[in-house]
Scaffold this active site. Structure first.
Site, PDB file in Angstrom:
ATOM      1  CG  HIS A 461      -1.775   1.571   1.370  1.00  0.00           C
ATOM      2  ND1 HIS A 461      -2.980   0.896   1.209  1.00  0.00           N
ATOM      3  CD2 HIS A 461      -1.696   2.571   1.612  1.00  0.00           C
ATOM      4  CE1 HIS A 461      -3.695   2.900   1.008  1.00  0.00           C
ATOM      5  NE2 HIS A 461      -2.116   3.230   1.547  1.00  0.00           N
ATOM      6  CD  GLU A 462       1.409   3.515   3.683  1.00  0.00           C
ATOM      7  OE1 GLU A 462       2.013   5.209   2.840  1.00  0.00           O
ATOM      8  OE2 GLU A 462       0.167   3.550   4.489  1.00  0.00           O
ATOM      9  CG  HIS A 465       0.524   6.151  -0.029  1.00  0.00           C
ATOM     10  ND1 HIS A 465      -0.138   7.064  -0.882  1.00  0.00           N
ATOM     11  CD2 HIS A 465       0.056   5.953   0.126  1.00  0.00           C
ATOM     12  CE1 HIS A 465      -1.506   6.959   0.067  1.00  0.00           C
ATOM     13  NE2 HIS A 465      -1.311   6.288   0.927  1.00  0.00           N
ATOM     14  CG  HIS A 468      -0.022   9.059  -6.584  1.00  0.00           C
ATOM     15  ND1 HIS A 468      -0.835   9.304  -6.063  1.00  0.00           N
ATOM     16  CD2 HIS A 468      -0.136   9.871  -8.097  1.00  0.00           C
ATOM     17  CE1 HIS A 468      -1.543  10.264  -6.634  1.00  0.00           C
ATOM     18  NE2 HIS A 468      -1.369  10.180  -7.672  1.00  0.00           N
TER      19      HIS A 468
END
Length: 672
Positions: A461-462, A465, A468
């Site tokens: 998940h991290e 980021h 992104h």
């Protein structure tokens, strides 16, 4: 201070901050000079003699404040990841000063007049990113109160300063009370149920905190602590749970009332009924009603599912027992093991951190986007244990730096997060530098770091980021990377979670840390079969927190909430989500996301983003999953855009239509 490394651009690759040279005493002077420089630069823009142009006003503002940005980036990284008494004292001093500094810019009427003049002619701006930047600056100034009369602007400044002080106090109280709530255990027998590695980690934590010869369980930010699913000692489970929900009661109960009422007052000054209306008006959701309609559609079905799960778990308990919040994770794990022949102790030996990262997270990024990663031992982070990787595109061109900080420590706040150390910007000529933080318990020296599958999911998940931020291809720093609406920012990271269980990826990293044997096929099959197990619990604890956040931030100016605990209980009852055996994922007094972390009236954004995420997962599956063409499309149409385009337009460009909620409802068992 002539030798202050924060006052000049870093000479390191990618302008990585020179952490080895930065000392705590550098921060104060750097902020002082940074704010002075920024104020002078902004004043020069406002006083520009000629007619306002995009270049002499908007672009000039984008170029301003480099020294302040350098100091802020390093300082807030330090606050979150490696705090100490001196840093906390400076944070208390700086927070109101920074709030006042930003107000002095956003409430500068002369500057706003220049922006408004340009905004009136926005139809003549043909470059899409320039036009969006102009529109965003105008929106930022209006939402900050630039159009208010002088008396209301002064009142707004006072509120912002006080809110900055209160948020800092909330955060510091929480960290202190979390550390103080350490659960110390004298007898190792009480830790029955934990694996050998977890017991060794508890012994190490106790030693580090001054309890030699004992064992200590530190607290994660969540209400439901991870060890609750394993500990057989019910009294210890209760003790751990009560330590968790007790955080913040002495220091933060009064603060949350002040924060919520001040936010309501500020919203009224700005022309909104509530703080939630003010926040959500600038998100993709648009209105509080739109958010509530969606949450209230899900809540009854989630509640019904959780009640059925509670009855299921109660049947597994000793006769006459009542299912309590400290029992739910334990019996859920027992039932899951019995039903699906799977438990964390069986899977953890196959989930070693280095292998998860390099053969899982990085492997998926290579397959999907062509990325490669090189460990840069010559570059250092803010602590020796922070890993630094240089990231390259498939053609060998440099993309940026990725830093990884995975272990829990007393000087680090709870939870998991990503932040940028350097923003990508064509205007500034900078490439991205990003960091991921987790809070994995550190194993004893020489022992491997074995993860739960929840920790694996968080790692993916991290990194979503991080991608992104790394893939950003924008001109203006205002739009770089994750600079998107709060209810959109979690979307790419949630999509990246899917690769953690993608067969090709899982097979590449899920190998026994000693033997190298792949995770047994029956373990994988059991995980797939158990996908919806306990989903009622997860949905209720999340929705309870999201609805609690909105309850606090739907207060109107002058409305007093009363006792925070009573307010919380009444809000959950009114929302139809209250269950004695399931508490919100974060209760009021330690709800860091919304009282000090930037998610006020925005915790709903996880489920809002998950709608886009679940729909995008379907898109990947429809197009054969882990393929370079899919990665290139997702990167080009969405991840590279940052905030430079309307986020829902970017989604529609990817998906070919508006988002569909049905994949999410199916995923969470809420279709009925």
């Amino acid at each position: 201070m002539t030798d202050n490394p924060l006052l000049v651009p870093s000479s390191l690759p990618y302008e990585l901050p020179p952490f080895a040279d930065i000392r705590d005493e550098h921060f104060g002077p750097a902020f002082e000079q940074g704010m002075a420089e920024h104020a002078a630069e902004v004043a020069a823009v406002a006083a520009e003699g000629g007619a306002p142009t995009f270049e002499n006003t908007i672009e000039a503002l984008e170029r301003a404040g480099r020294t302040l940005a350098r100091a802020s980036t390093v300082f807030w990284t330090k606050v979150a990841s490696d705090s100490n008494e001196a840093v906390r004292a400076l944070e208390t001093e700086l927070s109101p000063k920074l709030a006042a500094h930003h107000d002095s810019i956003l409430l500068n009427t002369t500057l706003f007049a220049r922006i408004e003049a340009l905004y009136a002619e926005r139809d003549t701006v043909t470059d899409p990113e320039r036009r969006r930047l102009l529109e965003r600056y105008h929106t930022d100034f209006v939402r900050a109160g630039a159009a208010l009369p002088a008396d209301k602007a002064e009142a707004l400044k006072a509120i912002n300063t006080e809110l900055a002080e209160l948020a800092t106090a909330f955060d510091q109280n929480l960290q202190e009370e979390t550390n103080a709530a350490l659960v110390v255990v004298d007898d190792v027998a009480e830790l029955d149920g934990l694996g050998d590695g977890a017991i060794a980690a508890a012994a190490r934590t106790a030693s580090e905190r001054g309890h030699d010869g004992k064992y200590a369980l530190s607290l994660s930010l969540f209400t439901a602590q991870p060890a609750l699913s394993s500990l057989t000692d019910r009294a210890l489970r209760r003790r751990l749970y009560e330590a968790s929900i007790g955080r913040g009661q002495s220091g933060n109960a009064e603060l949350v009332v002040k924060i919520a009422t001040l936010r309501a007052k500020r919203a009224a000054l700005l022309g909104y009924d509530t703080h939630a209306d003010y926040v959500i008006a600038d998100q993709t959701a648009g209105t509080t009603k739109a958010v509530l309609d969606r949450l209230e559609r899900m809540a009854p079905v989630a509640h019904r599912n959780a009640l059925a799960e509670a009855a299921d778990l109660a049947s597994a308990m000793p006769e006459g027992s009542t299912l309590e919040p400290w029992d739910w994770p334990f019996y859920a794990e027992r039932v899951r093991q019995e039903r699906y022949s799977l438990d964390d102790s069986a899977t953890r030996p196959y989930l070693e951190l280095d292998r998860v990262l390099e053969d899982g997270v990085f492997f998926a990024a290579n397959k999907l986007y062509g990325l490669s990663f090189t460990r840069r031992e010559d570059l250092v982070g803010y602590l020796p244990e922070v890993r630094v990787y240089e990231v390259f595109n498939e053609d060998g061109s440099p993309l940026g730096l990725f830093l990884a900080d995975y272990y829990a420590r007393a000087a680090k706040r709870g939870g998991a997060w990503m932040n940028s150390l350097v923003l990508q910007s064509r205007l500034r000529g900078t490439k991205p530098v990003v960091v991921n933080n987790l809070n994995i318990p550190r194993p004893p020296d020489g022992e491997p770091t074995l993860l739960t599958f929840d920790e694996v999911r968080t790692t993916f998940h991290e990194f979503g980021h991080a991608l992104h931020g790394l893939f950003s291809q924008v001109t203006y720093p205002r739009f770089s990377g994750t600079s998107v609406p709060r209810d959109f920012v979690e979307y790419p990271s949630q999509v990246n979670e899917m690769w953690g269980t993608w067969p090709e990826v899982l097979a590449n990293y899920a190998k026994h840390h000693r033997t190298g044997e792949p995770m047994p096929a029956e373990f994988v099959a059991s995980m797939e079969a158990a996908e919806l197990f306990n989903e009622g619990f997860r949905s209720v604890e999340y929705l309870a927190a999201a609805l609690l956040d909105l309850a606090w931030h739907r207060l109107r100016d002058g409305e007093e909430p009363g006792d925070p605990a009573a307010f919380e209980a009444a809000a959950l009852e009114a929302a139809g989500i209250a269950m004695p055996s399931i508490q919100p994922r974060y209760k009021t007094n330690y709800f860091q996301h919304v009282f000090s972390g930037g998610y006020s009236a925005g915790y709903y954004s996880y489920i809002w983003s998950e709608i886009l995420d679940a729909d995008t997962v379907e898109w990947f599956k429809e197009n054969d999953g882990l393929r370079r063409s899919n990665g290139d499309t997702f990167r080009a149409k969405l991840l590279s855009k940052g905030g430079s385009v309307d986020p829902l337009a970017a989604f529609a460009d990817l998906r070919g239509r508006e988002p569909d909620i049905e994949p999410l409802l199916k995923r969470r068992g809420l279709s009925a």
